[in-house]
Scaffold this active site. Sequence first.
Site, PDB file in Angstrom:
ATOM      1  N   LYS A   1       0.836  -1.212   0.000  1.00 41.65           N
ATOM      2  CA  LYS A   1       0.000   0.000   0.000  1.00 41.65           C
ATOM      3  C   LYS A   1       0.872   1.263   0.000  1.00 41.65           C
ATOM      4  O   LYS A   1       0.641   2.182  -0.780  1.00 41.65           O
ATOM      5  CB  LYS A   1      -0.923   0.013   1.226  1.00 41.65           C
TER       6      LYS A   1
ATOM      7  N   ARG B   1      -9.749   1.387   8.255  1.00 45.40           N
ATOM      8  CA  ARG B   1      -9.277   0.073   8.636  1.00 45.40           C
ATOM      9  C   ARG B   1     -10.321  -0.724   9.408  1.00 45.40           C
ATOM     10  O   ARG B   1     -10.085  -1.865   9.775  1.00 45.40           O
ATOM     11  CB  ARG B   1      -8.073   0.272   9.560  1.00 45.40           C
TER      12      ARG B   1
ATOM     13  N   ARG C   1      11.919  -5.820   4.956  1.00 50.10           N
ATOM     14  CA  ARG C   1      11.704  -4.369   4.836  1.00 50.10           C
ATOM     15  C   ARG C   1      12.636  -3.584   5.767  1.00 50.10           C
ATOM     16  O   ARG C   1      12.778  -3.904   6.944  1.00 50.10           O
ATOM     17  CB  ARG C   1      10.257  -4.023   5.184  1.00 50.10           C
TER      18      ARG C   1
ATOM     19  N   ARG D   1      11.134  -1.656  11.328  1.00 48.81           N
ATOM     20  CA  ARG D   1      10.025  -1.174  12.136  1.00 48.81           C
ATOM     21  C   ARG D   1       9.810  -2.075  13.341  1.00 48.81           C
ATOM     22  O   ARG D   1       9.914  -3.289  13.241  1.00 48.81           O
ATOM     23  CB  ARG D   1       8.737  -1.130  11.291  1.00 48.81           C
TER      24      ARG D   1
ATOM     25  N   ARG E   1      -0.738  -8.440  13.576  1.00 41.98           N
ATOM     26  CA  ARG E   1      -1.252  -7.473  12.593  1.00 41.98           C
ATOM     27  C   ARG E   1      -2.067  -8.193  11.521  1.00 41.98           C
ATOM     28  O   ARG E   1      -3.092  -7.690  11.064  1.00 41.98           O
ATOM     29  CB  ARG E   1      -0.095  -6.699  11.962  1.00 41.98           C
TER      30      ARG E   1
HETATM   31  P1  AP5 Z   1       4.852  -1.606   1.849  1.00 40.39           P
HETATM   32  O1  AP5 Z   1       4.542  -0.778   0.650  1.00 40.39           O
HETATM   33  O2  AP5 Z   1       5.554  -0.961   2.991  1.00 40.39           O
HETATM   34  O3  AP5 Z   1       3.519  -2.371   2.336  1.00 40.39           O
HETATM   35  P2  AP5 Z   1       2.264  -1.838   3.137  1.00 40.39           P
HETATM   36  O4  AP5 Z   1       1.059  -2.508   2.585  1.00 40.39           O
HETATM   37  O5  AP5 Z   1       2.268  -0.346   3.188  1.00 40.39           O
HETATM   38  O6  AP5 Z   1       2.595  -2.487   4.541  1.00 40.39           O
HETATM   39  P3  AP5 Z   1       2.520  -1.907   6.012  1.00 40.39           P
HETATM   40  O7  AP5 Z   1       3.174  -2.942   6.858  1.00 40.39           O
HETATM   41  O8  AP5 Z   1       3.073  -0.510   6.106  1.00 40.39           O
HETATM   42  O9  AP5 Z   1       0.989  -1.867   6.220  1.00 40.39           O
HETATM   43  P4  AP5 Z   1       0.213  -1.822   7.529  1.00 40.39           P
HETATM   44  O10 AP5 Z   1      -1.150  -1.553   7.037  1.00 40.39           O
HETATM   45  O11 AP5 Z   1       0.380  -3.008   8.397  1.00 40.39           O
HETATM   46  O12 AP5 Z   1       0.948  -0.654   8.358  1.00 40.39           O
HETATM   47  P5  AP5 Z   1       0.604   0.879   8.652  1.00 40.39           P
HETATM   48  O13 AP5 Z   1       1.871   1.601   8.620  1.00 40.39           O
HETATM   49  O14 AP5 Z   1      -0.527   1.365   7.836  1.00 40.39           O
HETATM   50  O15 AP5 Z   1       5.693  -2.875   1.346  1.00 40.39           O
HETATM   51  C1  AP5 Z   1       6.187  -3.821   2.279  1.00 40.39           C
HETATM   52  C2  AP5 Z   1       7.575  -4.307   1.815  1.00 40.39           C
HETATM   53  O16 AP5 Z   1       7.435  -4.975   0.569  1.00 40.39           O
HETATM   54  C3  AP5 Z   1       8.579  -3.169   1.550  1.00 40.39           C
HETATM   55  O17 AP5 Z   1       9.868  -3.594   1.893  1.00 40.39           O
HETATM   56  C4  AP5 Z   1       8.486  -2.921   0.039  1.00 40.39           C
HETATM   57  O18 AP5 Z   1       9.697  -2.421  -0.488  1.00 40.39           O
HETATM   58  C5  AP5 Z   1       8.165  -4.341  -0.463  1.00 40.39           C
HETATM   59  N1  AP5 Z   1       7.314  -4.355  -1.659  1.00 40.39           N
HETATM   60  C6  AP5 Z   1       6.229  -3.579  -1.916  1.00 40.39           C
HETATM   61  N2  AP5 Z   1       5.682  -3.905  -3.102  1.00 40.39           N
HETATM   62  C7  AP5 Z   1       6.433  -4.944  -3.587  1.00 40.39           C
HETATM   63  C8  AP5 Z   1       6.373  -5.742  -4.778  1.00 40.39           C
HETATM   64  N3  AP5 Z   1       5.419  -5.538  -5.709  1.00 40.39           N
HETATM   65  N4  AP5 Z   1       7.295  -6.702  -4.953  1.00 40.39           N
HETATM   66  C9  AP5 Z   1       8.260  -6.934  -4.029  1.00 40.39           C
HETATM   67  N5  AP5 Z   1       8.384  -6.210  -2.873  1.00 40.39           N
HETATM   68  C10 AP5 Z   1       7.473  -5.228  -2.668  1.00 40.39           C
HETATM   69  O19 AP5 Z   1       0.048   0.789  10.155  1.00 40.39           O
HETATM   70  C11 AP5 Z   1       0.903   0.471  11.228  1.00 40.39           C
HETATM   71  C12 AP5 Z   1       0.119   0.501  12.531  1.00 40.39           C
HETATM   72  O20 AP5 Z   1      -0.406   1.812  12.769  1.00 40.39           O
HETATM   73  C13 AP5 Z   1      -1.111  -0.422  12.618  1.00 40.39           C
HETATM   74  O21 AP5 Z   1      -0.758  -1.758  12.966  1.00 40.39           O
HETATM   75  C14 AP5 Z   1      -1.931   0.271  13.700  1.00 40.39           C
HETATM   76  O22 AP5 Z   1      -1.395   0.023  14.967  1.00 40.39           O
HETATM   77  C15 AP5 Z   1      -1.708   1.750  13.368  1.00 40.39           C
HETATM   78  N6  AP5 Z   1      -2.691   2.280  12.413  1.00 40.39           N
HETATM   79  C16 AP5 Z   1      -2.423   2.807  11.178  1.00 40.39           C
HETATM   80  N7  AP5 Z   1      -3.556   3.203  10.587  1.00 40.39           N
HETATM   81  C17 AP5 Z   1      -4.563   2.932  11.457  1.00 40.39           C
HETATM   82  C18 AP5 Z   1      -5.961   3.095  11.373  1.00 40.39           C
HETATM   83  N8  AP5 Z   1      -6.572   3.609  10.292  1.00 40.39           N
HETATM   84  N9  AP5 Z   1      -6.700   2.683  12.441  1.00 40.39           N
HETATM   85  C19 AP5 Z   1      -6.125   2.155  13.549  1.00 40.39           C
HETATM   86  N10 AP5 Z   1      -4.797   1.959  13.666  1.00 40.39           N
HETATM   87  C20 AP5 Z   1      -4.015   2.350  12.628  1.00 40.39           C
END
Ligand code: AP5
Length: 230
Positions: free
Chosen positions: A13, A88, A127, A160, A171
Amino acid sequence: MIIVLLGPPGAGKGTQASLLSRRLGLPHLATGDLLREAIAQGTPLGEEVRPYVESGRLVPDPLMVALVRERLMTPAGSGGAILDGFPRTRDQAVALDQVLAAQGRQVEAAVYLEVPASVLLQRLSARWVCPHCRATYNTVSAAPRLAGVCDRCGASLIQRADDRPEVVQRRLEVYRQETAPLIAYYQTAGRLRSVDGTGPVTVVLERVLAALGRTPVSGQVHGDRYQVSG
Ligand code: AP5
């Protein structure tokens, strides 16, 4: 234009949102980044949300809705946004619809990045992120030019806190219970665009653009590490 990116942790994402933001000229609103920034700065918000984020639980809905509402009402957000990590939960999705409806707007599309669990685990364990400029790397698929050093700003890369294996499991479970139902929510609303999230980053970007009815990228993606050709 408001575009929501849906998908499990590691689906790509953040990676796709960043590229789409440049491609479509829309701000990238990543709730995870906002929370991690607040934690790193030690603000009152950061101290409040730290236990949730670092243990892989969701931050309570009212706090998240207020955070996003505020940003969507700024001049930058009023022109549209790519939402990465929000909504979410069902309550967040309903609140988002209400906030937008009050401004005569709506979610144009919810892009669901489909990626199998085995691939997610590989991606998350490889990552590395820049704590300074937030650039994301992957030791397998998108390594920095110099190991452990950010290409963009030269800072030392870190992993992270919530990418530890036990937190990743939680998660994924939280995603299944709380967020996966949003796929049906947006499908019912006729706004779901499912996209295969596997394969090279630029290929996924082309699929996303096609799903949004945009012309696929034919050359270099603005930015740095991701190139379609050449
Ligand atoms: P990446 O692009 O970083 O993936 P992502 O889907 O963004 O993964 P996240 O782990 O950031 O998502 P998340 O939803 O768990 O975390 P968030 O930060 O939102 O890609 C991942 C890896 O793969 C990278 O190394 C990248 O280079 C690689 N990659 C990408 N595409 C690729 C491809 N096509 N091929 C190969 N490699 C690839 O949330 C974190 C925390 O914040 C949550 O757990 C929660 O505690 C809190 N939080 C955030 N938003 C909310 C909300 N709305 N409500 C409540 N709590 C929230």
